[in-house]
Design a protein around this motif. Structure first.
Motif, PDB file in Angstrom:
ATOM      1  N   GLY A  11      -4.311  25.879  11.717  1.00  0.00           N
ATOM      2  CA  GLY A  11      -3.531  27.139  11.885  1.00  0.00           C
ATOM      3  C   GLY A  11      -4.200  27.817  13.044  1.00  0.00           C
ATOM      4  O   GLY A  11      -4.218  27.591  14.237  1.00  0.00           O
ATOM      5  N   GLY A  12      -4.582  29.230  12.620  1.00  0.00           N
ATOM      6  CA  GLY A  12      -5.633  30.098  13.693  1.00  0.00           C
ATOM      7  C   GLY A  12      -4.538  31.168  14.411  1.00  0.00           C
ATOM      8  O   GLY A  12      -3.210  31.293  14.068  1.00  0.00           O
ATOM      9  N   ARG A  13      -5.377  31.848  14.849  1.00  0.00           N
ATOM     10  CA  ARG A  13      -4.582  33.250  15.623  1.00  0.00           C
ATOM     11  C   ARG A  13      -4.388  32.892  17.217  1.00  0.00           C
ATOM     12  O   ARG A  13      -4.610  34.011  17.915  1.00  0.00           O
ATOM     13  N   SER A  14      -3.986  31.845  17.382  1.00  0.00           N
ATOM     14  CA  SER A  14      -3.709  31.653  18.972  1.00  0.00           C
ATOM     15  C   SER A  14      -2.268  31.313  19.307  1.00  0.00           C
ATOM     16  O   SER A  14      -1.280  30.844  18.144  1.00  0.00           O
ATOM     17  N   GLY A  15      -1.937  31.160  20.486  1.00  0.00           N
ATOM     18  CA  GLY A  15      -0.459  30.546  20.800  1.00  0.00           C
ATOM     19  C   GLY A  15      -0.216  29.209  20.405  1.00  0.00           C
ATOM     20  O   GLY A  15       1.026  28.774  20.460  1.00  0.00           O
ATOM     21  N   GLU A  16      -1.195  28.363  20.012  1.00  0.00           N
ATOM     22  CA  GLU A  16      -1.289  26.851  19.715  1.00  0.00           C
ATOM     23  C   GLU A  16      -1.280  26.699  18.281  1.00  0.00           C
ATOM     24  O   GLU A  16      -1.805  25.867  17.787  1.00  0.00           O
ATOM     25  N   HIS A  17      -0.837  27.930  17.290  1.00  0.00           N
ATOM     26  CA  HIS A  17      -1.030  27.680  15.924  1.00  0.00           C
ATOM     27  C   HIS A  17       0.026  26.453  15.349  1.00  0.00           C
ATOM     28  O   HIS A  17      -0.525  25.779  14.683  1.00  0.00           O
ATOM     29  N   GLU A  18       1.186  26.222  16.072  1.00  0.00           N
ATOM     30  CA  GLU A  18       1.865  24.978  15.553  1.00  0.00           C
ATOM     31  C   GLU A  18       1.330  23.656  16.040  1.00  0.00           C
ATOM     32  O   GLU A  18       1.487  22.741  15.099  1.00  0.00           O
ATOM     33  N   VAL A  19       0.684  23.846  17.243  1.00  0.00           N
ATOM     34  CA  VAL A  19       0.205  22.410  17.337  1.00  0.00           C
ATOM     35  C   VAL A  19      -1.087  22.130  16.458  1.00  0.00           C
ATOM     36  O   VAL A  19      -1.333  21.070  16.447  1.00  0.00           O
ATOM     37  N   SER A  20      -1.917  23.044  16.154  1.00  0.00           N
ATOM     38  CA  SER A  20      -2.730  23.124  15.173  1.00  0.00           C
ATOM     39  C   SER A  20      -2.370  22.440  14.003  1.00  0.00           C
ATOM     40  O   SER A  20      -3.151  21.374  13.262  1.00  0.00           O
ATOM     41  N   ILE A  21      -1.424  22.809  13.467  1.00  0.00           N
ATOM     42  CA  ILE A  21      -0.806  22.115  12.336  1.00  0.00           C
ATOM     43  C   ILE A  21      -0.318  20.825  12.408  1.00  0.00           C
ATOM     44  O   ILE A  21      -0.826  19.912  11.671  1.00  0.00           O
ATOM     45  N   SER A  22      -0.026  20.478  13.634  1.00  0.00           N
ATOM     46  CA  SER A  22       0.634  19.066  13.872  1.00  0.00           C
ATOM     47  C   SER A  22      -0.806  18.297  14.036  1.00  0.00           C
ATOM     48  O   SER A  22      -0.722  17.198  13.411  1.00  0.00           O
ATOM     49  N   PRO A  98      -7.669  30.246  21.763  1.00  0.00           N
ATOM     50  CA  PRO A  98      -8.829  31.422  21.219  1.00  0.00           C
ATOM     51  C   PRO A  98      -8.730  31.560  20.111  1.00  0.00           C
ATOM     52  O   PRO A  98      -7.859  31.279  19.081  1.00  0.00           O
ATOM     53  N   ASN A  99      -9.996  31.852  19.575  1.00  0.00           N
ATOM     54  CA  ASN A  99     -10.495  31.947  18.197  1.00  0.00           C
ATOM     55  C   ASN A  99     -10.364  30.673  17.446  1.00  0.00           C
ATOM     56  O   ASN A  99     -10.346  30.803  16.013  1.00  0.00           O
ATOM     57  N   GLU A 101     -11.152  27.205  19.627  1.00  0.00           N
ATOM     58  CA  GLU A 101     -12.021  26.334  20.112  1.00  0.00           C
ATOM     59  C   GLU A 101     -12.938  26.934  21.375  1.00  0.00           C
ATOM     60  O   GLU A 101     -13.336  26.388  22.299  1.00  0.00           O
ATOM     61  N   ASP A 102     -13.047  28.370  21.161  1.00  0.00           N
ATOM     62  CA  ASP A 102     -13.816  29.143  22.119  1.00  0.00           C
ATOM     63  C   ASP A 102     -15.261  29.452  21.936  1.00  0.00           C
ATOM     64  O   ASP A 102     -15.926  30.468  22.360  1.00  0.00           O
ATOM     65  N   GLY A 103     -15.666  28.824  20.843  1.00  0.00           N
ATOM     66  CA  GLY A 103     -17.078  29.220  20.134  1.00  0.00           C
ATOM     67  C   GLY A 103     -17.083  30.220  19.216  1.00  0.00           C
ATOM     68  O   GLY A 103     -18.137  30.455  18.530  1.00  0.00           O
ATOM     69  N   THR A 104     -15.886  30.695  18.877  1.00  0.00           N
ATOM     70  CA  THR A 104     -15.870  32.042  17.763  1.00  0.00           C
ATOM     71  C   THR A 104     -16.158  31.442  16.294  1.00  0.00           C
ATOM     72  O   THR A 104     -16.975  31.700  15.504  1.00  0.00           O
ATOM     73  N   ILE A 105     -15.210  30.414  16.173  1.00  0.00           N
ATOM     74  CA  ILE A 105     -15.068  29.602  14.779  1.00  0.00           C
ATOM     75  C   ILE A 105     -16.444  28.877  14.710  1.00  0.00           C
ATOM     76  O   ILE A 105     -16.966  28.640  13.400  1.00  0.00           O
ATOM     77  N   GLN A 106     -16.863  28.292  15.745  1.00  0.00           N
ATOM     78  CA  GLN A 106     -18.156  27.450  15.932  1.00  0.00           C
ATOM     79  C   GLN A 106     -19.420  28.160  15.295  1.00  0.00           C
ATOM     80  O   GLN A 106     -20.159  27.797  14.802  1.00  0.00           O
ATOM     81  N   GLY A 107     -19.381  29.598  15.827  1.00  0.00           N
ATOM     82  CA  GLY A 107     -20.339  30.542  15.473  1.00  0.00           C
ATOM     83  C   GLY A 107     -20.281  30.750  14.112  1.00  0.00           C
ATOM     84  O   GLY A 107     -21.362  30.731  13.331  1.00  0.00           O
ATOM     85  N   VAL A 121     -21.269  26.450  19.669  1.00  0.00           N
ATOM     86  CA  VAL A 121     -20.815  27.749  20.443  1.00  0.00           C
ATOM     87  C   VAL A 121     -21.068  27.591  22.018  1.00  0.00           C
ATOM     88  O   VAL A 121     -19.868  27.915  22.670  1.00  0.00           O
ATOM     89  N   LEU A 122     -22.082  27.266  22.401  1.00  0.00           N
ATOM     90  CA  LEU A 122     -22.105  27.117  23.836  1.00  0.00           C
ATOM     91  C   LEU A 122     -21.142  26.156  24.579  1.00  0.00           C
ATOM     92  O   LEU A 122     -20.342  26.564  25.242  1.00  0.00           O
ATOM     93  N   GLY A 123     -21.044  24.868  24.062  1.00  0.00           N
ATOM     94  CA  GLY A 123     -20.292  23.987  24.617  1.00  0.00           C
ATOM     95  C   GLY A 123     -18.494  24.492  24.470  1.00  0.00           C
ATOM     96  O   GLY A 123     -17.777  24.195  25.464  1.00  0.00           O
ATOM     97  N   SER A 124     -18.296  24.990  23.391  1.00  0.00           N
ATOM     98  CA  SER A 124     -16.897  25.337  23.264  1.00  0.00           C
ATOM     99  C   SER A 124     -16.740  26.411  23.997  1.00  0.00           C
ATOM    100  O   SER A 124     -15.390  26.689  24.388  1.00  0.00           O
ATOM    101  N   ALA A 125     -17.537  27.665  24.026  1.00  0.00           N
ATOM    102  CA  ALA A 125     -17.257  28.757  24.747  1.00  0.00           C
ATOM    103  C   ALA A 125     -17.037  28.300  26.457  1.00  0.00           C
ATOM    104  O   ALA A 125     -16.363  28.935  27.041  1.00  0.00           O
ATOM    105  N   THR A 126     -17.978  27.564  26.980  1.00  0.00           N
ATOM    106  CA  THR A 126     -18.007  27.312  28.415  1.00  0.00           C
ATOM    107  C   THR A 126     -16.578  26.178  28.607  1.00  0.00           C
ATOM    108  O   THR A 126     -16.162  26.493  29.692  1.00  0.00           O
ATOM    109  N   GLY A 127     -16.344  25.624  27.673  1.00  0.00           N
ATOM    110  CA  GLY A 127     -15.122  24.532  27.986  1.00  0.00           C
ATOM    111  C   GLY A 127     -14.017  25.461  27.679  1.00  0.00           C
ATOM    112  O   GLY A 127     -12.906  24.756  28.218  1.00  0.00           O
ATOM    113  N   MET A 128     -13.993  26.605  27.005  1.00  0.00           N
ATOM    114  CA  MET A 128     -12.728  27.248  26.985  1.00  0.00           C
ATOM    115  C   MET A 128     -12.419  28.283  28.201  1.00  0.00           C
ATOM    116  O   MET A 128     -11.247  28.523  28.678  1.00  0.00           O
ATOM    117  N   ASP A 129     -13.612  28.730  28.611  1.00  0.00           N
ATOM    118  CA  ASP A 129     -13.630  29.817  29.796  1.00  0.00           C
ATOM    119  C   ASP A 129     -13.555  29.109  30.969  1.00  0.00           C
ATOM    120  O   ASP A 129     -14.472  28.544  31.606  1.00  0.00           O
TER     121      ASP A 129
END
Length: 356
Positions: A11-22, A98-99, A101-107, A121-129
């Motif tokens: 799920g999650g708080r991003s525009g990719e919510h529906e993709v996450s469910i799939s 966001p929220n 695969e950007d390191g937030t949930i990993q933290g 956290v590092l790999g996720s944040a760097t890979g997202m930005d």
């Protein structure tokens, strides 16, 4: 044998919510298939679009139906996690964007001191930005398209600065170019621009999504992708190619059936395929990724150049997504892939600092 209780977080708080469910639905099916059913129990956890966590029947309902759920609670306490979180042996987060695969949930999962699938956290944040990612790629010596990083302040705060900024972009990158928010996935907020008017509009739009924006020079090239699997000794898959008729690989093209085709394996010279695999592994190491990643490239056929585009540390994971399909063509089935990712998470947790 006691089954491992896998917390499937989606799920999650991003525009990719529906993709996450799939993606979660496909993973749940794989965890229930073949030998996985005897090894793992699934504990579903659904994060609503407002950030409220659901477990038990509601989470299972979303997993079964694929439909977005929103509770009637208007002001949920986002820090009251369901009691079922205490039962989880290992987390499988499949939160895109966001929220997620950007390191937030990993933290958060790291603070829980429970192993989890994917990068830290590092790999996720760097890979997202996209800006931080490109800096890491440059340090690793990976060739890229020309780009320029800008900020929302340069676009919005001073009307005298904005025209000069556009002059610099035109001089350094030319047209066509691509304007992208630095921290969004699935091509959200991205625009291809061919004129000053389009550039100004695209910068203004991108700034509404993120305070950091990147502008990249356009290139005539084939878009190819490579999947990476592993931790300290990762492996690269066969190469896949994306073809489409739209102007670029935007959100609609990505997620509308029939608008894009995946060719696996891509028809490439053997030396080029090997070069892409080698660059994918270098990119994986450059951002300190773990578990899984999909690395995207431009192959400029006219010159033979291979340019790295980006790394995605938590790619789409439906049965038809590029990442699992690349591994299927490399000899690893979807259920096997899910199992390997869980085992890699256990391995990474066991070798973390302070553990034997």
């Amino acid at each position: 044998m006691t089954k491992l209780r896998v917390g499937l977080l989606f799920g999650g708080r991003s525009g990719e919510h529906e993709v996450s469910i799939s993606s979660a639905r496909a993973i749940a099916k794989a965890l229930s298939a073949d030998t996985n059913a005897s090894k793992y129990d699934i504990l579903p956890f659904y994060i609503q679009k407002d950030g409220f966590w659901q477990a038990g029947e509601i989470a299972q309902q979303v997993l079964d139906s694929g439909a977005v759920y929103q509770s009637s609670v208007t002001s949920p306490n986002l820090w009251q996690f369901p009691p079922q979180t205490q039962e989880v042996d290992l987390w499988f987060p499949i939160l895109h964007g966001p929220n997620g695969e950007d390191g937030t949930i990993q933290g958060l999962l790291s603070l829980m001191q429970v192993p989890f699938v994917g990068s830290g956290v590092l790999g996720s944040a760097t890979g997202m930005d996209k800006i931080g990612m490109k800096i890491a790629f440059a340090q690793a010596g990976l060739p890229q398209v020309k780009y320029k990083a800008v900020t929302r302040a340069q676009i919005w705060s001073n009307p005298c600065v904005f025209p000069k900024l556009c002059d610099e972009i035109e001089a350094e990158l030319g047209y066509p170019s691509f304007v992208k928010p630095a921290n969004l996935g699935s091509s959200v907020g991205i625009a291809k621009v061919r004129s000053r008017q389009e550039l100004e509009a695209a910068l203004d739009n991108a700034a509404s999504y993120d305070r950091r924006i990147i502008v990249e020079a356009g290139v005539v090239a084939r878009e190819v992708e490579c999947a990476v699997l592993g931790n300290d000794q990762p492996q690269a898959s066969v190469i896949g190619e994306i073809t489409y008729n739209s102007d670029f690989y935007d959100y609609e093209t990505k997620y509308t059936q029939g608008l894009a085709d995946l060719l696996i394996p891509a028809v490439l010279p053997e030396a080029i395929a090997s070069q892409i695999q080698d660059m994918a592994l270098k990119a994986f190491a450059a951002v300190d990724a773990a578990g899984l990643s999909r690395v995207d490239f431009f192959y400029v056929e006219a010159t033979g150049e291979v340019l790295i585009n980006e790394i995605n540390t938590l790619p789409g994971f439906t049965a038809t997504s590029m990442y699992p399909q690349l591994w299927a063509h490399s000899g690893i089935s979807f259920p096997e892939l899910v199992d390997k990712l869980i085992q890699l998470a256990i391995e990474r947790d066991a070798t973390a600092a302070g553990k034997s």
